[in-house]
Design a protein around this motif. Structure first.
Motif, PDB file in Angstrom:
ATOM      1  N   VAL A  70       0.839  -1.203   0.000  1.00  0.00           N
ATOM      2  CA  VAL A  70       0.000   0.000   0.000  1.00  0.00           C
ATOM      3  C   VAL A  70       0.874   1.253   0.000  1.00  0.00           C
ATOM      4  O   VAL A  70       0.600   2.228  -0.722  1.00  0.00           O
ATOM      5  N   ALA A  71       1.955   1.225   0.791  1.00  0.00           N
ATOM      6  CA  ALA A  71       2.845   2.386   0.850  1.00  0.00           C
ATOM      7  C   ALA A  71       3.579   2.590  -0.471  1.00  0.00           C
ATOM      8  O   ALA A  71       3.718   3.730  -0.948  1.00  0.00           O
ATOM      9  N   LEU A  72       4.059   1.505  -1.079  1.00  0.00           N
ATOM     10  CA  LEU A  72       4.756   1.618  -2.362  1.00  0.00           C
ATOM     11  C   LEU A  72       3.855   2.201  -3.436  1.00  0.00           C
ATOM     12  O   LEU A  72       4.241   3.113  -4.175  1.00  0.00           O
ATOM     13  N   THR A  73       2.652   1.657  -3.541  1.00  0.00           N
ATOM     14  CA  THR A  73       1.737   2.117  -4.578  1.00  0.00           C
ATOM     15  C   THR A  73       1.265   3.534  -4.305  1.00  0.00           C
ATOM     16  O   THR A  73       1.073   4.332  -5.231  1.00  0.00           O
ATOM     17  N   GLY A  74       1.097   3.860  -3.020  1.00  0.00           N
ATOM     18  CA  GLY A  74       0.734   5.229  -2.668  1.00  0.00           C
ATOM     19  C   GLY A  74       1.827   6.216  -3.045  1.00  0.00           C
ATOM     20  O   GLY A  74       1.548   7.316  -3.549  1.00  0.00           O
ATOM     21  N   TYR A  75       3.075   5.834  -2.810  1.00  0.00           N
ATOM     22  CA  TYR A  75       4.201   6.697  -3.184  1.00  0.00           C
ATOM     23  C   TYR A  75       4.263   6.856  -4.694  1.00  0.00           C
ATOM     24  O   TYR A  75       4.501   7.961  -5.210  1.00  0.00           O
ATOM     25  N   LEU A  76       4.048   5.753  -5.422  1.00  0.00           N
ATOM     26  CA  LEU A  76       4.024   5.814  -6.883  1.00  0.00           C
ATOM     27  C   LEU A  76       2.948   6.778  -7.369  1.00  0.00           C
ATOM     28  O   LEU A  76       3.184   7.603  -8.262  1.00  0.00           O
ATOM     29  N   GLU A  77       1.777   6.717  -6.770  1.00  0.00           N
ATOM     30  CA  GLU A  77       0.677   7.591  -7.173  1.00  0.00           C
ATOM     31  C   GLU A  77       1.031   9.058  -6.925  1.00  0.00           C
ATOM     32  O   GLU A  77       0.799   9.923  -7.789  1.00  0.00           O
TER      33      GLU A  77
END
Length: 449
Positions: free
Chosen positions: A343-350
């Motif tokens: 969730v954190a990785l994808t949130g950072y990507l977004e």
């Protein structure tokens, strides 16, 4: 973890130093830029490439090579005796037992509800043979309109095997107008509309094109309350989402192991059958027979309890051992911890994508709500740019996954991807877009507005 703001490399490095999952990266082979591009002249050829394609094929765990070498040596030195007399305590005759418990933990099941066997579509066919029992009143199968082609073909053929008309028996859930997402309420309304004539609901845990994660628990409960049998294709969900198949009362599920489960190309698959459904008639074979009397050869079937009773033949030892290599890494962490990092990785990507590309040339079609997506973000490109952009990325050592005609799927995987990987990807994407736009300008081609 540190705040995801400000979106800079310093933040990425800080997030990586605070990441409890970070050591897992060292347990995988990360291809170098020269290896992944097959170009020794690329800049920094020995640097790690950016591999964001775990939703298509996971990277190889380092342990896998060791385990495979061990099995090859047993075969070379012991021959057939490896089935029962194994120097590493993994007799081939029960090789599936080395991975069943760990697999059950990943999908939220009891050990007896999981079998590691076959391939995804084969397992779906075996499960539908047991669970799709059309009657005059209930004969339809509901799937999504943009189901993965193999699932669509499998369902059509199951309908045809019962001498039913696909046009009458197959119901597909289409997205609402001007949307690529299937809201849960929309899914439930279509289930309600067709409930009285439907025998089976079969949906994916995560939609392969958009990356949308479906509300498995809510959809399952609603469909079963209306008398439907409910199955799930978890190809993009197993090893990606937190699953509770037993608690959610799912009837059956199937998944592959070469994506987030890192078992290698064409790796052995898995299936789940809820304990309440495990005694139903099914297609059988030798390996469905109980272990203790399997070799009596008396042709009197005594079916194993649970999902193991859905097995047909002895599983491939090498494929199973390749899966063990990955599940050994998984066993060092919990799915809760892996999901939190995802969730954190994808949130950072977004955050990075929205800040670097406020005006296009793509839109993010994956839901912004972390609860409605897995470890994937799908970028829908304008002006037929996708293939050009993806080629530039590939030439520069960046591996994502394209889905024609216009989507690049980016999948930062928590076991081996870092926050710095995400930062570097967005920088490489910016360069790739600039290259393509400059090229188009020279050629007088249109660009996004």
């Amino acid at each position: 973890m540190a705040s995801l703001h400000p979106p800079d490399r310093v933040t990425a490095k800080k997030l990586d130093t605070e990441d409890p999952i970070a050591p897992a990266r060292g347990e995988f082979y990360i291809p170098t830029r020269a290896e992944i591009t097959q170009n020794q002249d690329i800049s920094r050829p020995r640097a790690a490439s950016l591999y964001l394609c775990g939703n298509s094929l996971g990277l190889q765990p380092k342990l896998t090579r060791q385990l495979l070498d061990e099995e090859l040596n047993v075969w070379a030195r012991n021959g057939v005796y490896g089935h029962f007399r194994h120097p590493h305590g993994r007799p081939w005759v029960t090789i599936d037992e080395t991975v069943t418990s760990a697999m059950a933990d990943i999908v939220g099941a009891k050990k007896d509800e999981v079998a590691v066997m076959g391939t995804l579509t084969t397992n779906l066919h075996l499960l539908m043979a047991a669970f799709y029992k059309p009657t005059k009143e209930r004969y339809k199968i509901i799937i999504e309109h943009k189901a993965f082609p193999s699932d669509h073909y499998a369902v059509e053929s199951q309908i045809q095997m019962h001498n039913l008309s696909v046009s009458e028996a197959l119901v597909t859930i289409k997205s609402p107008a001007n949307s690529r997402i299937l809201p849960t309420d929309h899914i439930l309304s279509l289930i309600k509309e067709h409930a009285s004539s439907t025998a089976l609901l079969l949906l994916p845990g995560v939609q392969y094109y958009t990356g949308q994660a479906f509300e498995i628990q809510k959809i399952t409960a609603y469909a079963k309350s209306l008398g439907l049998t409910v199955g799930w294709d978890l190809a993009h969900a197993a090893g990606n989402l937190e699953l509770r198949l037993h608690d959610w009362n799912v009837d059956f599920a199937a998944w592959c192991s070469y994506k987030y489960l890192n078992a290698g190309p064409g790796g052995i698959a898995g299936l789940f059958v809820h304990e309440d459904q495990s005694k139903r008639p099914r297609l059988t074979g030798w390996w469905a027979h109980e272990v203790k009397s399997r070799f009596l050869m008396d042709n009197e079937m005594r079916i194993q309890a649970g999902a193991a009773g859905f097995q047909l033949s002895n599983p491939s030892v090498l494929d199973t051992i390749a899966l063990l290599g990955s599940l050994t890494v998984f066993s060092k962490y919990t799915m809760t911890a892996l999901r939190a990092k995802s969730v954190a990785l994808t949130g950072y990507l977004e955050i990075l994508l929205l800040s670097r590309f406020p005006d296009g040339p793509f839109s993010i079609i994956t839901p912004s709500d972390p609860e409605q997506r897995g470890a994937q973000m799908s970028l829908l490109f304008e002006d037929d740019m996708m293939e050009e952009v993806n080629q530039v990325l590939q030439d520069n050592g960046v591996t994502c996954d394209e889905r024609k005609p216009d989507v690049i799927r980016v999948a930062p995987t928590p076991l081996y991807n870092s926050f710095e990987d995400v930062w570097d990807f967005v920088e490489e994407l910016r360069k790739a877009v600039d290259v393509v736009l400059a090229r188009r300008k020279v050629l007088g081609l249109g660009t996004f507005s």
